[in-house]
Design a protein around this motif. Structure first.
Motif: not given
Ligand SMILES: [Zn+2]
Ligand SMILES: [Zn+2]
Length: 185
Positions: A6, A98, A104, A106
């Motif tokens: 990400d 997801h 991780h 968001h």
């Molecule tokens: Zn993500």
């Protein structure tokens, strides 16, 4: 430094965003709403609803602020700018796994506008570079007629030019000349 999936996506997005800015002679890569829609789709920025002209002007303003972070010559100044833009966006750190990615975080708040989404997630991605003592990896291309933003992920932080065709070639040519000079000398 460890760069998660990400963070990598956020870095790609912020570099692309900064590089949509019109430089001498080049067109604005975010000239209209359709360009913003293409940017959002291209970077798979989720959950930002229907985009409006307000989003466009907000993202353009944010682009200028991110450009300043890449241009900063001092870590304290860069840190201050990152703090400001992340704080203005408001963040809601959330753990997620997801789409089969490992856990991780968001940072964007649910329902955030596209500008706030980018400010939160890209701002935090840049923040990690400051934390890791790697702020200098956030660079602008040193070619005099280029100045595109890029993130130097080379092992020894030696990249000076962006990976556009012209600048990449310039790099090879410079290395070639240096080798020849060495061989001749
Ligand atoms: Zn993500
Ligand atoms: Zn360049």
């Amino acid at each position: 430094m460890l760069i998660t999936h990400d963070t990598r996506c956020a870095l790609d997005a912020v570099v692309d965003l900064v590089n949509t800015a019109p430089e001498d002679g080049t067109a604005d890569g975010l000239a209209d709403l359709r360009a913003l829609e293409a940017f959002v789709a291209g970077h798979r920025i989720s959950d930002v609803g229907t985009l409006t002209e307000l989003d466009l002007s907000a993202v353009r303003r944010l682009r200028g602020r991110f450009a300043a972070v890449f241009a900063a010559t001092d870590t304290r100044i860069a840190a201050g700018m990152i703090n400001e833009l992340v704080a203005a966006a408001g963040t809601t750190p959330r753990l997620t796994d997801h789409d089969d990615y490992d856990w991780h975080v968001h940072y964007f708040a649910p329902g955030a506008s596209v500008a706030d989404h980018l400010a939160a997630d890209c701002g935090m991605a840049l923040a990690f570079f400051v934390v890791a003592g790697e702020r200098e990896r956030l660079r602008r291309c040193e070619a005099p007629d280029c100045r595109r933003a890029f993130v130097d992920l080379s092992r020894n932080r030696s990249r000076r030019y962006c990976d556009s065709r012209t600048c990449g070639n310039r790099l090879h040519v410079a290395a070639y000349r240096a080798r020849r000079k060495e061989a001749a000398g």
